[in-house]
Design a protein around this motif. Structure first.
Motif, PDB file in Angstrom:
ATOM      1  N   MET A  71       0.806  -1.219   0.000  1.00  0.00           N
ATOM      2  CA  MET A  71       0.000   0.000   0.000  1.00  0.00           C
ATOM      3  C   MET A  71       0.840   1.269   0.000  1.00  0.00           C
ATOM      4  O   MET A  71       0.332   2.345  -0.264  1.00  0.00           O
ATOM      5  CB  MET A  71      -0.920   0.019   1.223  1.00  0.00           C
ATOM      6  CG  MET A  71      -2.043  -0.972   1.140  1.00  0.00           C
ATOM      7  SD  MET A  71      -3.115  -0.892   2.552  1.00  0.00           S
ATOM      8  CE  MET A  71      -3.792   0.744   2.388  1.00  0.00           C
ATOM      9  N   ARG A  72       2.118   1.157   0.310  1.00  0.00           N
ATOM     10  CA  ARG A  72       2.977   2.338   0.379  1.00  0.00           C
ATOM     11  C   ARG A  72       3.269   2.836  -1.032  1.00  0.00           C
ATOM     12  O   ARG A  72       3.564   2.071  -1.931  1.00  0.00           O
ATOM     13  CB  ARG A  72       4.275   1.982   1.092  1.00  0.00           C
ATOM     14  CG  ARG A  72       5.118   3.184   1.398  1.00  0.00           C
ATOM     15  CD  ARG A  72       6.311   2.827   2.202  1.00  0.00           C
ATOM     16  NE  ARG A  72       7.149   1.920   1.440  1.00  0.00           N
ATOM     17  CZ  ARG A  72       8.110   1.207   1.959  1.00  0.00           C
ATOM     18  NH1 ARG A  72       8.351   1.255   3.234  1.00  0.00           N
ATOM     19  NH2 ARG A  72       8.839   0.420   1.196  1.00  0.00           N
ATOM     20  N   PRO A  73       3.185   4.151  -1.240  1.00  0.00           N
ATOM     21  CA  PRO A  73       3.468   4.706  -2.566  1.00  0.00           C
ATOM     22  C   PRO A  73       4.930   4.509  -2.944  1.00  0.00           C
ATOM     23  O   PRO A  73       5.792   4.387  -2.078  1.00  0.00           O
ATOM     24  CB  PRO A  73       3.152   6.197  -2.433  1.00  0.00           C
ATOM     25  CG  PRO A  73       2.595   6.405  -1.090  1.00  0.00           C
ATOM     26  CD  PRO A  73       2.764   5.177  -0.297  1.00  0.00           C
ATOM     27  N   PRO A  74       5.230   4.514  -4.246  1.00  0.00           N
ATOM     28  CA  PRO A  74       6.630   4.398  -4.651  1.00  0.00           C
ATOM     29  C   PRO A  74       7.415   5.646  -4.241  1.00  0.00           C
ATOM     30  O   PRO A  74       6.848   6.722  -4.033  1.00  0.00           O
ATOM     31  CB  PRO A  74       6.561   4.260  -6.174  1.00  0.00           C
ATOM     32  CG  PRO A  74       5.226   4.750  -6.556  1.00  0.00           C
ATOM     33  CD  PRO A  74       4.320   4.565  -5.383  1.00  0.00           C
ATOM     34  N   LEU A  75       8.723   5.484  -4.159  1.00  0.00           N
ATOM     35  CA  LEU A  75       9.576   6.551  -3.658  1.00  0.00           C
ATOM     36  C   LEU A  75       9.517   7.795  -4.544  1.00  0.00           C
ATOM     37  O   LEU A  75       9.519   8.914  -4.047  1.00  0.00           O
ATOM     38  CB  LEU A  75      11.016   6.053  -3.525  1.00  0.00           C
ATOM     39  CG  LEU A  75      11.984   6.961  -2.803  1.00  0.00           C
ATOM     40  CD1 LEU A  75      11.505   7.252  -1.391  1.00  0.00           C
ATOM     41  CD2 LEU A  75      13.365   6.357  -2.773  1.00  0.00           C
ATOM     42  N   TRP A  76       9.410   7.619  -5.860  1.00  0.00           N
ATOM     43  CA  TRP A  76       9.372   8.780  -6.753  1.00  0.00           C
ATOM     44  C   TRP A  76       8.102   9.596  -6.526  1.00  0.00           C
ATOM     45  O   TRP A  76       8.124  10.828  -6.601  1.00  0.00           O
ATOM     46  CB  TRP A  76       9.498   8.372  -8.219  1.00  0.00           C
ATOM     47  CG  TRP A  76       8.366   7.549  -8.735  1.00  0.00           C
ATOM     48  CD1 TRP A  76       8.266   6.198  -8.749  1.00  0.00           C
ATOM     49  CD2 TRP A  76       7.149   8.039  -9.310  1.00  0.00           C
ATOM     50  NE1 TRP A  76       7.073   5.805  -9.280  1.00  0.00           N
ATOM     51  CE2 TRP A  76       6.363   6.914  -9.646  1.00  0.00           C
ATOM     52  CE3 TRP A  76       6.652   9.315  -9.571  1.00  0.00           C
ATOM     53  CZ2 TRP A  76       5.117   7.040 -10.227  1.00  0.00           C
ATOM     54  CZ3 TRP A  76       5.397   9.422 -10.154  1.00  0.00           C
ATOM     55  CH2 TRP A  76       4.653   8.297 -10.476  1.00  0.00           C
ATOM     56  N   ILE A 123      -5.935   6.031  -7.272  1.00  0.00           N
ATOM     57  CA  ILE A 123      -6.388   5.270  -8.440  1.00  0.00           C
ATOM     58  C   ILE A 123      -5.580   3.986  -8.583  1.00  0.00           C
ATOM     59  O   ILE A 123      -6.130   2.920  -8.884  1.00  0.00           O
ATOM     60  CB  ILE A 123      -6.309   6.141  -9.709  1.00  0.00           C
ATOM     61  CG1 ILE A 123      -7.365   7.241  -9.644  1.00  0.00           C
ATOM     62  CG2 ILE A 123      -6.476   5.304 -10.967  1.00  0.00           C
ATOM     63  CD1 ILE A 123      -7.210   8.311 -10.703  1.00  0.00           C
ATOM     64  N   THR A 124      -4.265   4.050  -8.351  1.00  0.00           N
ATOM     65  CA  THR A 124      -3.426   2.862  -8.433  1.00  0.00           C
ATOM     66  C   THR A 124      -3.837   1.817  -7.408  1.00  0.00           C
ATOM     67  O   THR A 124      -3.908   0.628  -7.719  1.00  0.00           O
ATOM     68  CB  THR A 124      -1.941   3.237  -8.225  1.00  0.00           C
ATOM     69  OG1 THR A 124      -1.573   4.215  -9.190  1.00  0.00           O
ATOM     70  CG2 THR A 124      -1.043   2.042  -8.346  1.00  0.00           C
ATOM     71  N   ASP A 147      -9.477  -0.494  -1.666  1.00  0.00           N
ATOM     72  CA  ASP A 147     -10.303   0.710  -1.600  1.00  0.00           C
ATOM     73  C   ASP A 147      -9.931   1.508  -0.359  1.00  0.00           C
ATOM     74  O   ASP A 147      -9.866   0.970   0.746  1.00  0.00           O
ATOM     75  CB  ASP A 147     -11.786   0.359  -1.554  1.00  0.00           C
ATOM     76  CG  ASP A 147     -12.289  -0.170  -2.887  1.00  0.00           C
ATOM     77  OD1 ASP A 147     -11.744   0.246  -3.923  1.00  0.00           O
ATOM     78  OD2 ASP A 147     -13.209  -0.999  -2.885  1.00  0.00           O
ATOM     79  N   ILE A 148      -9.690   2.796  -0.549  1.00  0.00           N
ATOM     80  CA  ILE A 148      -9.327   3.685   0.552  1.00  0.00           C
ATOM     81  C   ILE A 148     -10.440   4.702   0.730  1.00  0.00           C
ATOM     82  O   ILE A 148     -10.880   5.317  -0.230  1.00  0.00           O
ATOM     83  CB  ILE A 148      -8.004   4.413   0.257  1.00  0.00           C
ATOM     84  CG1 ILE A 148      -6.865   3.418   0.258  1.00  0.00           C
ATOM     85  CG2 ILE A 148      -7.748   5.501   1.265  1.00  0.00           C
ATOM     86  CD1 ILE A 148      -5.530   4.049   0.008  1.00  0.00           C
TER      87      ILE A 148
END
Length: 157
Positions: free
Chosen positions: A31-36, A81-82, A89-90
């Motif tokens: 669930m963690r977003p990518p670093l970029w 969206i990703t 679902d958040i």
């Protein structure tokens, strides 16, 4: 477990808890977003902080602020969206608020306001830029490790 005649041993219970912890860790990492994306969102907040602090009555600083708002909103929307595409679902209004999250939000807001106030009082360009760098670091650290903080606080309870 109530229908079986076999009692659960302490080793079986530990193994089950370890497997649940491993599944939880995998879920948090997915669930963690990518670093970029974290860096893009954090840098846009840092630019917004510096632009707010240095905002002189011209359209350049106002457009920089709106541009940073738009970039930050696009980052958040793309990550939601990703996650939705992945099947997660958040609910934005159902976020677990932690002490660390509250402290970091207060720090970010304080730096936003104090960068402007300090610039107006002293005329120094240094403090708004430093406040922008600090806000970038605070948000990047919070976004990168935020889910892990929530998991650790839930484990304590």
């Amino acid at each position: 477990m109530n229908t079986t005649d076999h009692p659960i041993t302490a080793d079986d219970a530990r193994a089950a808890l370890e497997s649940l912890a491993m599944v939880n860790k995998i879920a948090v990492n997915s669930m963690r977003p990518p670093l970029w994306l974290i860096l893009l969102c954090a840098v846009s907040l840092g630019i917004k902080t510096a632009a707010m602090g240095l905002m002189i009555s011209n359209d350049l600083w106002i457009s920089i602020q709106w541009g940073s708002y738009i970039v930050c909103c696009i980052c958040i929307a793309s990550w939601i969206i990703t996650l939705h595409v992945k099947g997660i679902d958040i609910k934005i209004v159902d976020v677990n608020i932690t002490k660390t999250g509250i402290i970091s939000a207060i720090l970010i807001c304080t730096l936003l306001v104090s960068s402007r106030v300090t610039y107006l009082q002293t005329g120094s360009l240094l403090f708004p830029v430093i406040a922008g760098i600090f806000n970038t670091l605070i948000l990047a650290y919070g976004l990168h490790f935020g889910l892990r903080w929530n998991v650790k606080e839930r484990e304590k309870n």
